[in-house]
Write a protein that holds these residues in place. Structure first.
Motif, PDB file in Angstrom:
ATOM      1  N   VAL A  14      56.445  44.170  41.421  1.00 40.08           N
ATOM      2  CA  VAL A  14      55.514  43.667  42.700  1.00 40.08           C
ATOM      3  C   VAL A  14      56.317  44.203  44.110  1.00 40.08           C
ATOM      4  O   VAL A  14      57.385  43.772  44.280  1.00 40.08           O
ATOM      5  N   LYS A  15      55.357  44.719  44.876  1.00 41.38           N
ATOM      6  CA  LYS A  15      56.012  44.942  46.130  1.00 41.38           C
ATOM      7  C   LYS A  15      54.911  43.845  46.999  1.00 41.38           C
ATOM      8  O   LYS A  15      53.720  44.017  46.964  1.00 41.38           O
ATOM      9  N   ALA A  16      55.700  43.326  48.140  1.00 44.95           N
ATOM     10  CA  ALA A  16      54.888  42.521  48.975  1.00 44.95           C
ATOM     11  C   ALA A  16      55.679  42.538  50.507  1.00 44.95           C
ATOM     12  O   ALA A  16      56.877  42.763  50.592  1.00 44.95           O
ATOM     13  N   VAL A  55      48.770  34.420  64.088  1.00 40.23           N
ATOM     14  CA  VAL A  55      48.065  35.431  63.209  1.00 40.23           C
ATOM     15  C   VAL A  55      49.085  35.695  61.937  1.00 40.23           C
ATOM     16  O   VAL A  55      50.152  36.113  62.467  1.00 40.23           O
ATOM     17  N   ARG A  56      48.812  35.701  61.078  1.00 42.91           N
ATOM     18  CA  ARG A  56      49.449  36.606  59.822  1.00 42.91           C
ATOM     19  C   ARG A  56      48.530  37.441  58.787  1.00 42.91           C
ATOM     20  O   ARG A  56      47.618  37.166  58.407  1.00 42.91           O
ATOM     21  N   TYR A  57      49.470  38.455  58.412  1.00 42.51           N
ATOM     22  CA  TYR A  57      48.916  39.316  57.392  1.00 42.51           C
ATOM     23  C   TYR A  57      49.896  39.547  56.163  1.00 42.51           C
ATOM     24  O   TYR A  57      50.998  39.681  56.426  1.00 42.51           O
ATOM     25  N   GLU A  58      49.316  39.201  55.051  1.00 44.65           N
ATOM     26  CA  GLU A  58      49.956  39.221  53.660  1.00 44.65           C
ATOM     27  C   GLU A  58      49.835  40.477  52.721  1.00 44.65           C
ATOM     28  O   GLU A  58      48.356  40.483  52.795  1.00 44.65           O
ATOM     29  N   ASP A  59      50.409  41.095  52.348  1.00 42.95           N
ATOM     30  CA  ASP A  59      49.829  42.131  51.429  1.00 42.95           C
ATOM     31  C   ASP A  59      50.755  42.123  50.105  1.00 42.95           C
ATOM     32  O   ASP A  59      51.985  42.250  50.201  1.00 42.95           O
ATOM     33  N   ALA A  60      50.357  42.130  48.793  1.00 41.48           N
ATOM     34  CA  ALA A  60      51.244  41.964  47.694  1.00 41.48           C
ATOM     35  C   ALA A  60      50.545  42.984  46.595  1.00 41.48           C
ATOM     36  O   ALA A  60      49.153  42.927  46.406  1.00 41.48           O
ATOM     37  N   ARG A  61      51.389  43.622  46.105  1.00 42.29           N
ATOM     38  CA  ARG A  61      50.565  44.773  44.883  1.00 42.29           C
ATOM     39  C   ARG A  61      51.418  44.764  43.770  1.00 42.29           C
ATOM     40  O   ARG A  61      52.699  44.757  43.769  1.00 42.29           O
ATOM     41  N   ASN A  62      50.663  44.579  42.591  1.00 45.68           N
ATOM     42  CA  ASN A  62      51.465  44.657  41.115  1.00 45.68           C
ATOM     43  C   ASN A  62      51.110  45.776  40.551  1.00 45.68           C
ATOM     44  O   ASN A  62      50.045  46.575  40.815  1.00 45.68           O
ATOM     45  N   GLY A  64      50.376  46.264  37.863  1.00 48.32           N
ATOM     46  CA  GLY A  64      49.309  46.439  36.784  1.00 48.32           C
ATOM     47  C   GLY A  64      49.334  46.112  35.305  1.00 48.32           C
ATOM     48  O   GLY A  64      48.688  45.874  34.560  1.00 48.32           O
ATOM     49  N   ASN A  65      50.879  46.016  34.980  1.00 45.05           N
ATOM     50  CA  ASN A  65      51.138  46.140  33.439  1.00 45.05           C
ATOM     51  C   ASN A  65      50.836  44.671  32.949  1.00 45.05           C
ATOM     52  O   ASN A  65      50.093  44.435  31.964  1.00 45.05           O
ATOM     53  N   ASN A  66      51.252  43.616  33.426  1.00 47.87           N
ATOM     54  CA  ASN A  66      51.067  42.332  32.835  1.00 47.87           C
ATOM     55  C   ASN A  66      50.252  41.218  33.824  1.00 47.87           C
ATOM     56  O   ASN A  66      50.257  40.033  33.279  1.00 47.87           O
ATOM     57  N   GLY A  67      49.863  41.576  34.866  1.00 47.83           N
ATOM     58  CA  GLY A  67      49.342  40.405  35.886  1.00 47.83           C
ATOM     59  C   GLY A  67      50.266  39.309  36.341  1.00 47.83           C
ATOM     60  O   GLY A  67      49.958  38.306  36.036  1.00 47.83           O
ATOM     61  N   VAL A  68      51.336  39.721  36.955  1.00 45.05           N
ATOM     62  CA  VAL A  68      52.135  38.806  37.535  1.00 45.05           C
ATOM     63  C   VAL A  68      51.323  37.849  38.550  1.00 45.05           C
ATOM     64  O   VAL A  68      51.871  36.691  38.664  1.00 45.05           O
ATOM     65  N   PHE A  69      50.215  38.251  39.116  1.00 43.56           N
ATOM     66  CA  PHE A  69      49.612  37.442  40.016  1.00 43.56           C
ATOM     67  C   PHE A  69      48.596  36.390  39.483  1.00 43.56           C
ATOM     68  O   PHE A  69      47.962  35.738  39.999  1.00 43.56           O
ATOM     69  N   THR A  70      48.501  36.354  38.153  1.00 42.70           N
ATOM     70  CA  THR A  70      47.681  35.585  37.419  1.00 42.70           C
ATOM     71  C   THR A  70      48.068  34.125  37.962  1.00 42.70           C
ATOM     72  O   THR A  70      49.370  33.703  37.864  1.00 42.70           O
ATOM     73  N   GLY A  71      47.233  33.383  38.486  1.00 44.94           N
ATOM     74  CA  GLY A  71      47.221  31.858  39.032  1.00 44.94           C
ATOM     75  C   GLY A  71      47.728  31.858  40.508  1.00 44.94           C
ATOM     76  O   GLY A  71      47.856  30.752  40.835  1.00 44.94           O
TER      77      GLY A  71
END
Length: 134
Positions: A14-16, A55-62, A64-71
């Protein structure tokens, strides 16, 4: 940059990052705390308090293997139903500080979630909150 591992599954990467900009309309400044690499709170210098826009900007990328962002808590997205491959969130807000221990916030958030095979979602949220520092 983070890596997550569950037994029997491939690793996730995950890169964020996030970027925040704020400006006190009434002239106050936030003290920088070098030992903690963070900023302190606003102490109003006027009897009517202090006003701040942010103002705030957030970006996170997975990967895609296991869905770390689930929830993941993205306003308006039922993330538990899908794997989130990419999430971005733009927040704009107005903060009022009647004193150094109380803050009232009014924020508008616009998000975008890439839900993989399930498509995408672009939720918008208006939120208000009160915060007490003790």
């Amino acid at each position: 940059d983070a890596r997550f591992h569950e037994a029997g599954d491939p690793d996730d990467a995950v890169k964020a990052y996030s970027v925040t900009a704020a400006y006190a309309l009434t002239g106050e400044t936030r003290p920088y705390k070098p030992g903690m690499a963070s900023y302190g709170g606003i102490t109003p210098t006027h009897g009517y308090g202090a006003w701040e826009i942010a103002v705030r900007y957030e970006d996170a990328r997975n990967d895609g293997n296991n869905g770390v962002f689930t929830g993941l808590a993205l306003p308006g997205v039922k993330a538990a139903l899908a794997t989130l491959d990419k999430v971005t969130l733009l927040t704009a807000g107005l903060n009022y500080y009647p004193n150094s221990r109380v803050r009232f916030e009014l924020q508008f958030e616009h998000g975008k979630a890439d839900l993989g095979k399930a498509g995408s979602a672009t939720p918008n949220t208006v939120a208000a909150r009160a915060q007490l520092v003790f």
